[in-house]
Write a protein that holds these residues in place. Structure first.
Motif, short mmCIF file in Angstrom:
data_model
loop_
_atom_site.label_atom_id
_atom_site.label_comp_id
_atom_site.label_asym_id
_atom_site.label_seq_id
_atom_site.Cartn_x
_atom_site.Cartn_y
_atom_site.Cartn_z
N ARG A 173 -9.91 -7.47 3.36
CA ARG A 173 -9.20 -6.38 5.16
C ARG A 173 -7.76 -7.06 4.44
O ARG A 173 -7.60 -6.08 4.96
CB ARG A 173 -9.72 -6.84 5.78
N ARG A 174 -7.67 -8.03 4.84
CA ARG A 174 -5.90 -8.39 4.80
C ARG A 174 -4.98 -7.27 3.98
O ARG A 174 -3.85 -6.81 4.01
CB ARG A 174 -5.68 -9.49 4.17
N GLN A 175 -5.26 -7.09 2.50
CA GLN A 175 -4.83 -6.40 2.05
C GLN A 175 -4.59 -5.04 2.62
O GLN A 175 -3.71 -3.99 1.80
CB GLN A 175 -4.99 -6.36 0.11
N GLY A 212 3.20 -11.43 -2.49
CA GLY A 212 2.26 -11.92 -1.03
C GLY A 212 2.10 -11.28 -0.30
O GLY A 212 1.35 -10.79 0.90
N LEU A 213 0.98 -10.15 -0.47
CA LEU A 213 0.50 -8.97 -0.50
C LEU A 213 -1.47 -9.11 -0.78
O LEU A 213 -1.76 -8.28 0.20
CB LEU A 213 0.75 -7.50 -0.61
N GLY A 214 -1.54 -9.91 -1.46
CA GLY A 214 -3.23 -10.34 -1.69
C GLY A 214 -3.81 -10.42 -0.72
O GLY A 214 -3.40 -10.93 0.69
N ASP A 253 -1.02 -15.62 0.59
CA ASP A 253 -0.29 -13.74 0.51
C ASP A 253 0.21 -13.99 2.39
O ASP A 253 -0.69 -13.12 3.19
CB ASP A 253 -0.73 -13.15 0.48
N LEU A 254 1.21 -14.59 3.08
CA LEU A 254 2.28 -13.90 4.05
C LEU A 254 3.48 -13.32 4.40
O LEU A 254 3.72 -12.95 5.09
CB LEU A 254 2.89 -15.51 3.71
N THR A 255 3.55 -12.12 3.15
CA THR A 255 4.59 -11.16 2.87
C THR A 255 4.69 -10.61 4.79
O THR A 255 5.35 -11.02 4.88
CB THR A 255 5.14 -10.97 1.79
N GLY A 312 -4.20 -1.43 -7.92
CA GLY A 312 -4.63 -2.39 -6.88
C GLY A 312 -5.42 -1.32 -5.79
O GLY A 312 -5.89 -0.54 -5.58
N LEU A 313 -5.23 -2.77 -4.81
CA LEU A 313 -6.21 -2.53 -3.58
C LEU A 313 -4.83 -2.81 -2.37
O LEU A 313 -4.94 -2.60 -1.81
CB LEU A 313 -7.23 -3.74 -3.32
N ALA A 314 -3.71 -3.99 -2.67
CA ALA A 314 -2.54 -3.90 -1.48
C ALA A 314 -2.33 -3.03 -0.62
O ALA A 314 -1.50 -2.33 -1.80
CB ALA A 314 -2.31 -5.50 -1.92
N VAL A 315 -1.85 -2.51 0.32
CA VAL A 315 -0.86 -1.15 0.81
C VAL A 315 -0.21 -2.09 0.57
O VAL A 315 1.02 -3.81 1.19
CB VAL A 315 -1.50 -0.43 2.05
#
Lengths: 423, 423
Positions: free
Chosen positions: B115-117, B68-70, B75-77, B132-135
């Motif tokens: 940008r959400r990532q 859920g970090l995508g 992706d809502l986490t 990958g891209l999501a922090v």
């Protein structure tokens, strides 16, 4: 209709096993049109299991438990579900007979704790365990369903398929139009390549719905529709199957959930053909895979695992010069694969001879890279087909993909036979 | 110290993927001495995710989220954890640079949703994503820890190992001793018989703790203790292992989590011995099992799958009179098993020859019942050992149990060699 899957077992919380049961049950419930909102894993602990049951009963209509039905003091699921439902437990006579017979057949004394596996909750439908000893239970109470299944997948899956599914249709999905699904199976293509070919269909289609699933070396598409009768469903599913099949005819091998080796055994039986195998790096996996299919004895006669070079020479007449020497192609080569396939076909006297030789790793051999595999298919009165594969993955994955790739190419030859016969 | 693993993703609830992240994290947390009491899977839905977070915060000290970090709206986490903790989100500069570089390097325009990532919860430690891209995020608040990790295992695992573990040591495990475990493996005995032999130990023992669990044809016991050092743990575990081993010396084959075929390959390598196989009903499974082990080529040279009677005669010299005729013992007999084992040993020229012949079902053959299996072990300059088995289960289970039983008896012979050499 909402379901929750509750897996019970400290071994899951310790990470000793992966919760593959939750995946299987989620797929099955989806195919019945039942939504899974939560999956829970809880350990072998009375108070936490009780908490998990109460929580699930508060937010789901169907509670499916896996695990905790075994003989030991740690196996608590029936006791705790019975306590929550304020019911008692009794010994199920059929299950007890099955357990006693099991030990008698083996001439092993039955330890007392095995009686626990025959326990059934009062008022529950007992679910016979055809591949193990612990009896399952299905209970309908206060608009909720409680279904208790054993943890080992080889016991849980047949119990779900043969007993729980019909029970759910009868007790849970009474007023809904049933969902009819069909599984379409594909080989020799990856999930994303397959999805790309069907993207417009997947995105636009709401009835039937299209859901792809990937397993190792196989892709499955489930097409589903709600309908009032099997025949109404079938005609909708037929149209969709036709559309998909026409785009993927080189890969579409079955419209039911069977592995490709099942289709191959059926086709060879139909065509009156036989097969033998010579295996190096797969070490028997190819023959093992074919012989998982009941009735394979009609088409598969035998074969040889030639793991060492000496055995390739002695049992399969591979010329020494092909295997060893400075400029020899070596055991892992197109030349050797070809000889292996042709020789095993002649030795066992079959219509097809299959061969696999390669580097499964983790170490390389003959200075060749891990994942380099040659497969060959020899046919009576025909040319020998050889393929060079460059496979990724660990030892097991490389062996599995080699096996599935040979089977895929054999299927293509059988398919061509069928098409020619049809003309 | 209690942890809960919360996996977020509708694909898990649909059964499209298996929750292997939960297994990995559970193992890692166990090795840190952190108990996992629950694993939860929840879909990409704000209110149910919120409910899962609040529940976990009420019963665990460490909450680990995966998925859920995508970049998508699903992706809502981070949004929901931030809402529960009443914090805001901001763009993490380092993560944003990483994302922009990724698209620039590929000459692909970056879509806005990426940008959400780079979003990070205010006050969190950002966890850089190297694959990958999501922090990721780690937050300590009110005695609880919230750790947010990406869903893809190839991003989650390195992030956990390199960043989360040190963060936990520093922020969570400031005063605790780590846990040390050892796996003891047993063959040729069922879980309940084994437990009966150890019942007093299991019931009385609190340190080390003893936990048995069964896989198909193998039983594992995990013994665990908390200690301040590896050596302090080892001496406690040694004492317990010794006690258990002395009661089960006929079955105890390893003190690490390996299948019996691994132990066999190691022992044969050590003893300089070789093996070959002749398989009928197992159809290659025995050889396939041995060759799963890297390095098995040193001890396993090859073998023959003689599925048809003709192949038993042609490739393994079984006398025709043994197989066919009114009073012939038949293919499924002790006599045939013995010839198969002795012949394959001589043909392949190995120290041991193993054979399996039986009725795996579903149909009976030679008027013999499903589950009747004969196994034989021939050894150079020694007698041939033959066992008659009466196995239960479906085709696959019967084949698997036949395979594991031959391996068990081979292990016993190798063990006797070891004991004799030791004297």
């Amino acid at each position: 209709m909402k379901a929750e899957i509750v897996a019970v077992g400290t071994e899951l919380l310790l990470g000793q096993i992966v919760n593959s049961n939750a995946q299987y049950l989620s797929q099955e419930l989806a195919s019945l049109g039942i939504d899974v909102y939560f999956q829970t894993v809880v350990g072998d602990n009375t108070s936490r299991l009780k908490q998990a049951i109460q929580l699930a009963a508060g937010r789901a209509d169907v509670l499916i438990f896996t695990g905790g039905l075994g003989p030991t003091q740690d196996d608590l699921t029936k006791d705790v579900v019975a306590e929550v439902l304020d019911r008692s437990l009794h010994i199920d006579r059929m299950a007890m007979d099955n357990i006693e017979r099991f030990f008698k057949d083996r001439n092993v004394p039955m330890t007392e704790n095995n009686r626990r596996q025959a326990l059934s909750i009062d008022g529950a439908t007992p679910l016979a365990n055809e591949t193990g000893l612990a009896v399952g239970n299905a209970i309908a109470e206060g608009g909720k369903s409680y279904i208790l299944l054993p943890g080992p997948p080889n016991e849980m899956k047949p119990m779900f398929k043969q007993q729980v599914k019909p029970w759910i249709m009868q007790h849970v999905l009474t007023n809904e139009s049933p969902i009819y699904s069909r599984m379409l199976k594909f080989a020799g293509i990856g999930e994303s390549a397959l999805e790309t070919k069907l993207l417009d269909l997947i995105e636009s289609q709401t009835d039937p719905t299209i859901a792809p699933y990937a397993k190792e070396s196989e892709v499955t598409i489930r097409i589903s529709t709600k309908a009032n009768s099997q025949s109404a469903a079938s005609s909708k599913l037929d149209v969709m199957e036709e559309q998909i099949a026409s785009r993927l005819s080189e890969h579409f091998y079955a419209n039911e959930d069977v592995p490709i080796e099942k289709t191959i055994v059926d086709m060879m039986t139909e065509q009156g053909l036989t097969v033998s195998c010579a295996e190096s790096c797969t070490g028997g996996m190819l023959m093992q895979t074919i012989t998982t299919i009941p009735g394979s004895a009609t088409v598969f006669l035998g074969g040889i695992v030639c793991y060492s070079n000496a055995m390739k020479e002695k049992l399969l007449n591979v010329p020494h010069d092909l295997l060893e020497g400075e400029n020899a192609p070596g055991a892992v080569s197109a030349e050797t694969a070809k000889v292996l396939a042709e020789q095993v076909r002649m030795i066992v006297d079959t219509d097809f001879g299959l061969a696999v030789t390669g580097v499964a790793g983790p170490a390389y051999s003959e200075r060749k890279p891990v994942g380099l595999v040659y497969i060959a298919i020899s046919r009576r009165d025909g040319d020998t087909e050889v393929h060079e594969l460059h496979l990724k993955g660990n030892r097991n994955t490389i062996r599995l993909r080699s096996t599935k790739t040979v089977l895929y190419h054999l299927w293509k030859q059988l398919k061509r036979n069928e098409n020619q016969a049809g003309k």
